[in-house]
Write an enzyme that holds these catalytic residues in place. Sequence first.
Site, mmCIF file in Angstrom:
data_model
loop_
_atom_site.group_PDB
_atom_site.id
_atom_site.type_symbol
_atom_site.label_atom_id
_atom_site.label_comp_id
_atom_site.label_asym_id
_atom_site.label_seq_id
_atom_site.Cartn_x
_atom_site.Cartn_y
_atom_site.Cartn_z
ATOM 1 N N HIS A 123 -1.459 11.013 -2.377
ATOM 2 C CA HIS A 123 -2.902 10.401 -1.925
ATOM 3 C C HIS A 123 -3.664 11.578 -1.741
ATOM 4 C CE1 HIS A 123 -5.507 9.526 1.391
ATOM 5 N NE2 HIS A 123 -5.608 8.514 0.880
ATOM 6 N N HIS A 167 0.828 -1.021 -0.129
ATOM 7 C CA HIS A 167 -0.088 -0.017 -0.228
ATOM 8 C C HIS A 167 0.830 1.243 -0.081
ATOM 9 C CE1 HIS A 167 -2.821 2.838 2.213
ATOM 10 N NE2 HIS A 167 -3.592 2.658 1.134
#
Length: 310
Positions: A74, A32
């Site tokens: 992100h 991730h």
Amino acid sequence: MSAARPHIALRAGASGPALPRRNALEIPVIAHRGASDDVPEHTLAAYEAALLQGADGVECDVRLTADMQLVCVHDRRVNRTSDGSGVVSTLELAQLRQLDFGSWKQPASDEEFAEYPDLRREGAHRVLTLERLLELVTGHPNRVEMAIETKHPTRYAGLVEEHLVALLDRFGLAHPRLGERSPVRVMSFSAMSVRRIRRLAPSLDTVLLLDRVPLRLRDGSLPRGVRIAGPGIHILRIHPEYVERVHSMGNRVHVWTVDQPSDIDLCVELGVDAIISNRPKAVLARLGRDGTAPPATARHGVIELNPDSP
């Protein structure tokens, strides 16, 4: 001659045969934002570390810059993960390249980097373009899965998906030949984004990410053309039966973000199809894939809650 496969009944509304459970050694581990527990997220160093640790695949988030470049960031703003400030979509790539995306996350000691001495080299903590990440992944000697998340809402709306598919096409990943499967899958919390990808690149796998499961999807079904559910681990702690429901519809389950031992064990017990983790090395060890530990086994019917998990 191989034995005939047993007939598997379909549930009403299912998109394919019910899927068999995976055992611990078969569950792919996806890093991730790279090995982001060890190395600053979304940097080249984080992905190099993930591949060195043996991750089966990598996950990244993508946003468009003001000059239409896809970068792996992100947040909507760069404030949290860099030494700068501002909204990604209003900055050009040249401006982002002036920022340090690594100093915010300093290791506790030099020993943490002893295993990966090259990860501190110049440029390893600068902004990462999706193009550079694709070069890393496609240049790896082994097949590496890629889970690419489109971030929405954004001022550029459908341009994100259009530029993404165009870039994947340059690498031969958007439209695999008949009988082949691209290592890339596109994920989003936005059902509209997933539909755009299905229209632009019908052969790509798509994942509908879920922070909660809408009432209409609680039977395990997914929107038309989507074959993978992406629930957060918090959903499976409360509703472990959701995995079986998705499988009974012929769909798969890729779970985020699985870092705690009890959550890894839960995923094994439920037979999920992929684990997305900030700690790929620790997950691989728990699954018994590093040669030092037996595969994880959760006690049947027992679910340990961890209040520190996401």
